[in-house]
Scaffold this motif. Structure first.
Motif, PDB file in Angstrom:
ATOM      1  N   LEU A   1      49.083  39.022  41.705  1.00 23.55           N
ATOM      2  CA  LEU A   1      47.342  37.254  41.321  1.00 23.55           C
ATOM      3  C   LEU A   1      46.524  37.874  41.357  1.00 23.55           C
ATOM      4  O   LEU A   1      45.418  37.782  40.948  1.00 23.55           O
ATOM      5  CB  LEU A   1      47.988  37.131  42.510  1.00 23.55           C
ATOM      6  N   ALA A   2      46.218  39.016  42.163  1.00 21.87           N
ATOM      7  CA  ALA A   2      44.931  39.879  42.783  1.00 21.87           C
ATOM      8  C   ALA A   2      44.425  40.517  41.430  1.00 21.87           C
ATOM      9  O   ALA A   2      42.934  40.042  41.127  1.00 21.87           O
ATOM     10  CB  ALA A   2      44.811  40.327  44.000  1.00 21.87           C
ATOM     11  N   THR A   3      44.963  41.270  40.802  1.00 23.76           N
ATOM     12  CA  THR A   3      44.440  42.068  39.922  1.00 23.76           C
ATOM     13  C   THR A   3      44.885  41.817  38.492  1.00 23.76           C
ATOM     14  O   THR A   3      43.183  41.692  37.788  1.00 23.76           O
ATOM     15  CB  THR A   3      45.212  43.762  39.384  1.00 23.76           C
ATOM     16  N   ALA A   4      45.105  39.949  38.534  1.00 27.35           N
ATOM     17  CA  ALA A   4      45.481  39.648  37.162  1.00 27.35           C
ATOM     18  C   ALA A   4      43.465  38.066  37.571  1.00 27.35           C
ATOM     19  O   ALA A   4      42.463  38.151  36.054  1.00 27.35           O
ATOM     20  CB  ALA A   4      45.885  38.669  36.970  1.00 27.35           C
ATOM     21  N   THR A   5      42.905  38.236  37.980  1.00 29.60           N
ATOM     22  CA  THR A   5      41.395  37.358  38.455  1.00 29.60           C
ATOM     23  C   THR A   5      40.130  38.502  37.903  1.00 29.60           C
ATOM     24  O   THR A   5      39.721  38.602  37.875  1.00 29.60           O
ATOM     25  CB  THR A   5      40.798  37.599  39.735  1.00 29.60           C
ATOM     26  N   ILE A   6      41.020  39.868  37.794  1.00 26.32           N
ATOM     27  CA  ILE A   6      39.043  40.536  37.789  1.00 26.32           C
ATOM     28  C   ILE A   6      40.064  40.531  36.436  1.00 26.32           C
ATOM     29  O   ILE A   6      39.277  40.772  34.969  1.00 26.32           O
ATOM     30  CB  ILE A   6      39.682  42.260  37.783  1.00 26.32           C
ATOM     31  N   SER A   7      40.858  41.295  35.140  1.00 21.11           N
ATOM     32  CA  SER A   7      40.923  41.083  33.560  1.00 21.11           C
ATOM     33  C   SER A   7      41.387  39.444  32.386  1.00 21.11           C
ATOM     34  O   SER A   7      40.401  39.757  31.963  1.00 21.11           O
ATOM     35  CB  SER A   7      42.563  41.384  33.584  1.00 21.11           C
ATOM     36  N   ILE A   8      41.621  39.107  34.101  1.00 24.45           N
ATOM     37  CA  ILE A   8      41.233  37.137  33.170  1.00 24.45           C
ATOM     38  C   ILE A   8      39.836  36.565  32.381  1.00 24.45           C
ATOM     39  O   ILE A   8      39.834  36.418  30.938  1.00 24.45           O
ATOM     40  CB  ILE A   8      41.461  36.166  33.999  1.00 24.45           C
ATOM     41  N   PRO A   9      38.937  36.257  33.399  1.00 23.70           N
ATOM     42  CA  PRO A   9      36.935  36.871  32.827  1.00 23.70           C
ATOM     43  C   PRO A   9      36.614  37.758  31.940  1.00 23.70           C
ATOM     44  O   PRO A   9      36.622  37.073  30.898  1.00 23.70           O
ATOM     45  CB  PRO A   9      36.606  36.755  34.625  1.00 23.70           C
ATOM     46  N   PHE A  10      37.421  39.006  31.560  1.00 26.33           N
ATOM     47  CA  PHE A  10      37.171  40.068  31.117  1.00 26.33           C
ATOM     48  C   PHE A  10      37.734  39.172  29.319  1.00 26.33           C
ATOM     49  O   PHE A  10      37.663  39.669  28.724  1.00 26.33           O
ATOM     50  CB  PHE A  10      37.578  41.641  31.709  1.00 26.33           C
ATOM     51  N   VAL A  11      38.542  39.208  30.167  1.00 25.01           N
ATOM     52  CA  VAL A  11      39.556  39.372  28.588  1.00 25.01           C
ATOM     53  C   VAL A  11      39.038  37.675  27.435  1.00 25.01           C
ATOM     54  O   VAL A  11      38.966  38.239  26.325  1.00 25.01           O
ATOM     55  CB  VAL A  11      41.100  39.138  28.407  1.00 25.01           C
ATOM     56  N   ILE A  12      38.340  37.313  28.265  1.00 18.88           N
ATOM     57  CA  ILE A  12      37.835  36.090  28.007  1.00 18.88           C
ATOM     58  C   ILE A  12      36.869  35.878  27.410  1.00 18.88           C
ATOM     59  O   ILE A  12      36.827  35.546  25.686  1.00 18.88           O
ATOM     60  CB  ILE A  12      37.644  34.871  28.889  1.00 18.88           C
ATOM     61  N   MET A  13      35.985  37.044  27.822  1.00 15.88           N
ATOM     62  CA  MET A  13      34.568  37.458  26.990  1.00 15.88           C
ATOM     63  C   MET A  13      34.676  38.262  25.780  1.00 15.88           C
ATOM     64  O   MET A  13      34.215  37.955  24.775  1.00 15.88           O
ATOM     65  CB  MET A  13      33.553  38.214  27.923  1.00 15.88           C
TER      66      MET A  13
END
Lengths: 284, 303
Positions: A151-163
């Motif tokens: 859960l915690a590491t997904a918070t790093i990749s989600i915004p990056f992937v959206i961009m």
């Protein structure tokens, strides 16, 4: 400068030679970790440094892979890293691909603040949310589980992937989707069956990045999990240093195995990863 | 009339779809980032320790945690170190990264491939990089010292990460190596976007390469330069993995930075309130910089 080179071809060769020299110097640490991992302990501490091992000590790897050293349980930690990285990747893709699509395809009110939220969350330090997340996860009873670091590491990749995905979805011609709608798809099935396959390379980039972010995590795993059999490679290597002190050959071998999946991914997807980094980071 | 009713309906539908795609990710981020940020502010006003959590109640103590941390010399050390580390890293990363970006903007066939290859260090786990540099900088068996001694740059090995005088410099070297490809890549993207005919007309005007650099290249990629400096600041300022693995903040507290100090307070000594307060100080520093960044690029990027 130009007069020095008689033609385009020799100019090309000269630049290539300089570029190779730059790469050799700059990537020397990567070479050094590999070479040192194959040396004996004595050779590492010998007075004169050797640029190539006198004898190749594969046992630095074998003993750890077979867990004969009983220090850091490499096979278990490798598996843990794989589970955390894969779980984080799946979660991140499920959430961020539709979000990246929705935000580029539809003109929804509040788009600007939503994009700003993603932009800002990408920049925040882990330390800021560490204590609260620890307490929240503790209450939810998911400390000492794979779920917490996932859960915690997904918070790093989600915004990056959206961009990373936003410009790709923006450039994608929507007429293709409209044709599918006429053929009897609804909006969601058209997105799944038509849009996603066309944007495949963007999705692969997104998957690679979210896997890497999950794999490279240290802080969330060491904070949320204190059971040794749940820890990933990145924290294993840290434990290891405490136990082994300066047995650098063993530590370097562990390091090579830790970064092996990243290097494989990188070599296979170099173009996508480099392009994604430039795109996602500039936009983000 | 009928037509407009239909388009309103279609518009509603597209709104539902739009939010349907975006909201799950947004809610996830707000739950796991947004809420914790607010919760962290609240915790920083509580006398929260492992003991008080065990008892199920933590007293509200106002600003006491902030007063306590700023009375501790380690906090000032961590603040100083974090700024020292960030500013030096950015300086070196930017200069070397810019140099490399300029070189690789020359048109030769292998440019793109070799440039891409340099990025690998940036993708490697920071924990591995930290150990690798700890090894290379080590006074016995470290390759950096061997090279320095054989080139007669120093008589005896520099202790780097083991001495309080050089430890921050050692960390700067390690982090600069990781940061260079990032700077190079972003500046390269900017350089690629400069139209070639601008240079051509400048060389007809007789502009020397230095003039061309100052009056054409730099202004043309102003946006990229600005982005890379500010993103560099944000990513460098929150350094944790490197320091935690390579030095653990030591020797003593010589390389303590804000994020490791916050971590140690919360998870080594279990003063959660004070750890949260240090994290908030880190946040305020970043927030000010992020605001400048968003104000500068926000207009162009978010549309």
């Amino acid at each position: 400068m130009r007069r020095l080179f008689r033609n385009e071809c020799s100019r090309d060769i000269a630049y290539t030679i300089i570029a190779v020299i730059i790469a050799v110097v700059f990537l020397f640490p990567v070479y050094w970790i590999l070479i040192s991992s194959l040396k004996s302990d004595q050779e590492i501490f010998s007075r004169v440094q050797t640029w190539w091992p006198k004898k190749i000590h594969l046992e630095n790897y074998i003993n750890q892979i077979l867990n004969k050293t009983k220090t850091a349980n490499l096979p278990v930690q490798f598996r843990n890293s794989g589970i955390i990285a894969t779980g984080s990747m799946i979660l991140s893709l499920i959430l961020s691909i539709p979000a990246g699509y929705g935000i580029s395809r539809f003109n929804i009110p509040g788009k600007k603040p939503i994009l700003l939220t993603f932009l800002v969350t990408q920049m925040l330090p882990a330390s800021l949310i560490l204590t609260p997340l620890f307490l929240i996860f503790s209450k939810a009873g998911i400390l000492n589980s794979y779920l917490a670091p996932i859960l915690a590491t997904a918070t790093i990749s989600i915004p990056f992937v959206i961009m990373v995905l936003r410009p790709i979805f923006l450039a994608y011609p929507h007429e293709i989707e409209e044709a599918a709608l006429i053929d009897g798809c609804n909006q969601f099935t058209a997105f799944l069956k038509v849009t996603l396959p066309v944007c495949k390379s963007g999705i692969i980039t997104a998957a690679a990045f979210s896997f890497i972010y999950g794999w490279n995590d240290l802080i969330y795993s060491i904070t949320f999990n204190n059971k040794a059999d749940l820890l990933p490679m990145t924290s294993g290597i840290y434990q290891f240093m405490d136990a082994y002190g300066t047995q650098w050959n063993m530590i370097m071998a562990y390091g090579v195995i830790t970064e092996l999946p990243i290097i494989v991914l990188f070599v296979a997807l170099q173009k996508h990863i480099v392009g994604g980094l430039a795109g996602g980071a500039v936009k983000g | 009339m009928k037509r407009s009713a239909l388009s309103v309906k279609a518009k509603d539908k597209s709104l539902i779809y739009g939010y349907g795609y975006v909201l799950p990710a947004l809610i996830f981020m707000l739950a796991l980032i947004g809420y914790p940020i607010i919760y962290n502010i609240y915790i920083s006003f509580l006398d929260m320790t492992a003991q008080s959590i065990g008892q199920g109640h933590s007293d509200y103590i106002g600003l006491q945690n902030y007063i306590t941390i700023f009375q501790d010399s380690t906090m000032w050390k961590a603040l100083y170190n974090t700024f020292f580390f960030t500013i030096l890293c950015i300086l070196f990363q930017f200069m070397i990264g810019f140099g490399l970006a300029l070189f690789f903007s020359k048109k030769f066939r292998a440019a793109r491939y070799i440039k891409g290859l340099l990025v690998i260090g940036y993708m490697m786990p920071m924990t591995v990089n930290a150990l690798l540099w700890k090894f290379m900088l080590s006074p016995s068996g470290g390759i950096i010292n061997s090279i320095m001694v054989s080139l007669h740059l120093t008589d005896q090995p520099v202790e780097w990460l083991m001495s309080s005088e050089t430890v921050m410099w050692g960390l700067v070297i390690a982090n600069t190596w990781v940061g260079i490809p990032f700077n190079m890549l972003l500046l390269s993207t900017g350089l690629d976007n400069i139209p070639a005919d601008i240079y051509e007309s400048a060389s007809i005007d007789g502009a020397k390469s230095v003039q061309r650099f100052i009056y054409i290249t730099v202004p043309m990629i102003k946006q990229s330069i600005f982005s890379v400096l500010l993103l560099g600041f944000v990513y460098t300022f929150k350094v944790f993995d490197l320091v935690y693995v390579a030095t653990g903040g030591g020797p003593v507290d010589a390389s303590e930075v804000l994020s490791t100090y916050s971590y140690n307070l919360s998870f080594k000594t279990y003063y959660f309130g004070q750890g949260a307060a240090v994290a908030n100080v880190l946040f305020v520093c970043l927030f000010v910089v992020a605001l400048i960044y968003l104000a500068a690029i926000g207009k162009d990027e978010v549309n």
